[in-house]
Design an enzyme around this catalytic site. Structure first.
Site, PDB file in Angstrom:
ATOM      1  N   CYS A  82       0.814  -1.228   0.000  1.00 38.72           N
ATOM      2  CA  CYS A  82       0.000   0.000   0.000  1.00 38.72           C
ATOM      3  C   CYS A  82       0.843   1.272   0.000  1.00 38.72           C
ATOM      4  CB  CYS A  82      -0.935   0.015   1.196  1.00 38.72           C
ATOM      5  SG  CYS A  82      -2.048  -1.390   1.217  1.00 38.72           S
ATOM      6  N   HIS A 124      -3.192   7.185   2.527  1.00 44.30           N
ATOM      7  CA  HIS A 124      -3.625   5.877   2.031  1.00 44.30           C
ATOM      8  C   HIS A 124      -4.984   5.561   2.659  1.00 44.30           C
ATOM      9  CE1 HIS A 124      -3.907   1.747   1.077  1.00 44.30           C
ATOM     10  NE2 HIS A 124      -3.581   1.306   2.268  1.00 44.30           N
ATOM     11  N   ASN A 150     -10.022  -0.227   0.272  1.00 42.20           N
ATOM     12  CA  ASN A 150      -8.568  -0.145   0.189  1.00 42.20           C
ATOM     13  C   ASN A 150      -8.109  -0.732  -1.147  1.00 42.20           C
ATOM     14  OD1 ASN A 150      -5.801  -0.494   0.411  1.00 42.20           O
ATOM     15  ND2 ASN A 150      -5.863  -1.391   2.457  1.00 42.20           N
TER      16      ASN A 150
HETATM   17  N1  ACO Z   1     -18.100  -8.052  10.194  1.00 39.35           N
HETATM   18  C1  ACO Z   1     -18.555  -8.284  11.438  1.00 39.35           C
HETATM   19  N2  ACO Z   1     -17.735  -8.568  12.473  1.00 39.35           N
HETATM   20  C2  ACO Z   1     -16.405  -8.602  12.210  1.00 39.35           C
HETATM   21  C3  ACO Z   1     -15.875  -8.371  10.920  1.00 39.35           C
HETATM   22  C4  ACO Z   1     -16.791  -8.083   9.888  1.00 39.35           C
HETATM   23  N3  ACO Z   1     -16.396  -7.840   8.623  1.00 39.35           N
HETATM   24  N4  ACO Z   1     -14.536  -8.481  10.993  1.00 39.35           N
HETATM   25  C5  ACO Z   1     -14.211  -8.762  12.258  1.00 39.35           C
HETATM   26  N5  ACO Z   1     -15.351  -8.844  12.999  1.00 39.35           N
HETATM   27  C6  ACO Z   1     -15.477  -9.139  14.414  1.00 39.35           C
HETATM   28  C7  ACO Z   1     -14.334  -9.956  14.973  1.00 39.35           C
HETATM   29  O1  ACO Z   1     -14.535 -11.337  14.758  1.00 39.35           O
HETATM   30  C8  ACO Z   1     -14.387  -9.589  16.434  1.00 39.35           C
HETATM   31  O2  ACO Z   1     -15.399 -10.340  17.051  1.00 39.35           O
HETATM   32  P1  ACO Z   1     -15.186 -10.925  18.531  1.00 39.35           P
HETATM   33  O3  ACO Z   1     -15.040  -9.721  19.406  1.00 39.35           O
HETATM   34  O4  ACO Z   1     -16.444 -11.709  18.757  1.00 39.35           O
HETATM   35  O5  ACO Z   1     -13.952 -11.770  18.469  1.00 39.35           O
HETATM   36  C9  ACO Z   1     -14.831  -8.137  16.423  1.00 39.35           C
HETATM   37  O6  ACO Z   1     -15.447  -7.928  15.133  1.00 39.35           O
HETATM   38  C10 ACO Z   1     -13.689  -7.164  16.561  1.00 39.35           C
HETATM   39  O7  ACO Z   1     -12.632  -7.563  15.682  1.00 39.35           O
HETATM   40  P2  ACO Z   1     -11.312  -6.738  15.560  1.00 39.35           P
HETATM   41  O8  ACO Z   1     -10.390  -7.394  14.592  1.00 39.35           O
HETATM   42  O9  ACO Z   1     -10.780  -6.416  16.931  1.00 39.35           O
HETATM   43  O10 ACO Z   1     -11.901  -5.392  14.920  1.00 39.35           O
HETATM   44  P3  ACO Z   1     -11.153  -4.061  14.652  1.00 39.35           P
HETATM   45  O11 ACO Z   1     -11.926  -2.996  15.284  1.00 39.35           O
HETATM   46  O12 ACO Z   1      -9.689  -4.165  14.910  1.00 39.35           O
HETATM   47  O13 ACO Z   1     -11.333  -3.898  13.081  1.00 39.35           O
HETATM   48  C11 ACO Z   1     -10.093  -4.120  11.047  1.00 39.35           C
HETATM   49  C12 ACO Z   1     -10.775  -4.843  12.190  1.00 39.35           C
HETATM   50  C13 ACO Z   1     -11.127  -3.320  10.305  1.00 39.35           C
HETATM   51  C14 ACO Z   1      -9.455  -5.153  10.129  1.00 39.35           C
HETATM   52  C15 ACO Z   1      -9.034  -3.171  11.629  1.00 39.35           C
HETATM   53  O14 ACO Z   1      -8.216  -3.840  12.545  1.00 39.35           O
HETATM   54  C16 ACO Z   1      -8.148  -2.572  10.580  1.00 39.35           C
HETATM   55  O15 ACO Z   1      -8.578  -1.763   9.782  1.00 39.35           O
HETATM   56  N6  ACO Z   1      -6.849  -2.922  10.574  1.00 39.35           N
HETATM   57  C17 ACO Z   1      -5.927  -2.380   9.623  1.00 39.35           C
HETATM   58  C18 ACO Z   1      -6.109  -3.010   8.311  1.00 39.35           C
HETATM   59  C19 ACO Z   1      -5.376  -2.264   7.266  1.00 39.35           C
HETATM   60  O16 ACO Z   1      -5.425  -1.071   7.245  1.00 39.35           O
HETATM   61  N7  ACO Z   1      -4.688  -2.915   6.379  1.00 39.35           N
HETATM   62  C20 ACO Z   1      -4.064  -2.113   5.359  1.00 39.35           C
HETATM   63  C21 ACO Z   1      -2.900  -2.637   4.818  1.00 39.35           C
HETATM   64  S1  ACO Z   1      -3.313  -3.557   3.404  1.00 39.35           S
HETATM   65  C22 ACO Z   1      -1.944  -3.709   2.381  1.00 39.35           C
HETATM   66  O17 ACO Z   1      -0.874  -3.277   2.647  1.00 39.35           O
HETATM   67  C23 ACO Z   1      -2.184  -4.507   1.108  1.00 39.35           C
END
Ligand code: ACO
Length: 357
Positions: A111, A247, A277
């Site tokens: 990214c 980004h 993304n």
């Molecule tokens: N729908 C519903 N529930 C979900 C989903 C979904 N799509 N995804 C995760 N959950 C649930 C999880 O299972 C978890 O449930 P639990 O509490 O029962 O275990 C709960 O939601 C919280 O999950 P977290 O992973 O803690 O959620 P978080 O608030 O961290 O959000 C996310 C997850 C959106 C992936 C976030 O961590 C994020 O944006 N991380 C960065 C990702 C990123 O920016 N990547 C970019 C680089 S990509 C590249 O370089 C190619």
């Protein structure tokens, strides 16, 4: 060193939309969860290859620069989703747009790829030997998604954006930059077995693996701190910054980065709701839309900031030149398609929904 100035810009997003409601039909998620946790409402799913989107974005950027493909000395394609391992996607683009004079190569910093490419182009023009560079960020990320995995499949989309950089004596261009990599945490964001480490076979699983919370934490720190340093290095104050183009990975990462910088939300460009993304393509797509919306004016000080697989991070201060009007337009476009986003992702569901490991 000679300045390298952006003289052309363009984007290409495929027509098929995949909404959060569509995703609700294939994995256990909800529009409400996706919007509040990521800011994403829909993304595009490509019916063509990465190079096709790259070529159209590139031709549109060339037209705004008033240039022909033969004017280009170098094509850089920032991508982590190439059409093939060999040749480079840039070589395929070179042929598709008819830029026979240009050298062509890919650059993979996930990214952060567009900013890595921006700095590479600037250094190559500045050092001499290259006068005009076509820099494209292009991705077909949906190919590497398991749509039954809600933790990754809701985040990514397809698209391309491009800029033309030209050598110039104008007081414009990259003022300061920082590029960084921490390979020791590569495994928290990767596509395992997608290269030589994978056992060959028809059912080899090649999907994005991400430890989201850890990436999130590191992203906010890396983007915020690198942006602070490049602003300082450019000799600027926060008030001098007209626009942050980050980004587009997660609205909460963007907002946290802006808060860390103490930058007012009105100075932050956000379009993640429409595209999700698109990795190396998010910044050039956002830049093109920011220009179209009048958010950039002659002399604007722009901060670009990104992070991604590697882990990589990058930030740059870019001073816009005097011209904001396109010199021309292009009728280049993708071949038409009526396929829906759901139809286009069905092959992934068929494969990974059966638990292919
Ligand atoms: N729908 C519903 N529930 C979900 C989903 C979904 N799509 N995804 C995760 N959950 C649930 C999880 O299972 C978890 O449930 P639990 O509490 O029962 O275990 C709960 O939601 C919280 O999950 P977290 O992973 O803690 O959620 P978080 O608030 O961290 O959000 C996310 C997850 C959106 C992936 C976030 O961590 C994020 O944006 N991380 C960065 C990702 C990123 O920016 N990547 C970019 C680089 S990509 C590249 O370089 C190619």
């Amino acid at each position: 060193m000679r300045n390298a100035v952006i003289t052309g810009w363009g984007k290409c997003v495929p027509p098929a939309v995949l909404s959060n409601a569509d995703l609700e039909t294939v994995t256990e998620t909800s529009d409400e969860w996706i919007v509040t946790r990521t800011g994403i409402r829909e993304r595009r799913i490509s019916h063509v290859e990465t190079s096709d989107m790259a070529a159209v974005a590139g031709l549109r950027a060339l037209a705004t620069a008033g240039l022909e493909p033969d004017d280009i000395d170098l094509i850089l394609v920032a991508t982590c989703t190439p059409d093939r391992l060999i040749p480079s996607t840039a070589a395929i683009v070179q042929d598709k747009i008819g830029a026979g004079r240009a050298a062509a190569m890919d650059l993979n910093a996930a990214c952060s790829g567009f900013i890595f490419g921006l700095v590479t182009a600037r250094q190559m023009i500045g050092a001499g030997g290259f006068e005009r560079v076509l820099l494209i960020g292009a991705e077909k990320l949906h190919y590497f998604l398991d749509f039954t995995d809600r933790s990754t499949s809701v985040l990514f989309g397809d698209g391309a954006g491009a800029v033309v950089l030209e050598g110039s004596d104008e007081d414009a261009g990259v003022r300061s930059f920082e590029l960084g990599t921490d390979g020791s945490v590569a495994d928290i964001l990767c596509v395992p077995r997608s290269g030589t480490e994978g056992a060959p076979g028809p059912d080899r699983r090649m999907v994005v693996h991400m430890e989201g919370a850890e990436v999130f934490r590191r992203a906010v720190a890396a983007m915020g701190d690198a942006s602070t340093r490049v602003i300082e290095e450019a000799g600027l104050e926060l008030d001098d910054i007209d626009l942050l183009i980050p980004h587009q990975a997660n609205i909460r990462i963007i907002e946290a980065t802006a808060r860390r910088l103490r930058l007012h939300p009105s100075k932050v460009f956000v379009n993640i709701a429409s595209y999700g993304n698109t990795s190396a393509a998010t910044i050039p797509i956002a830049l093109t839309e920011a220009i179209d919306e009048g958010r950039i004016t002659p002399g604007s000080n722009i901060v670009f900031a990104a992070f991604g697989g590697g882990l990589t991070w990058a930030a740059a201060v870019y001073r816009w030149g005097s011209r904001i009007e396109p010199l021309g337009s292009s009728d280049a476009d993708l071949p038409p398609s009526d396929a829906s986003g759901l139809e286009l992702m069905q092959p992934n569901i068929d494969l990974y929904g059966m638990g292919v490991q």
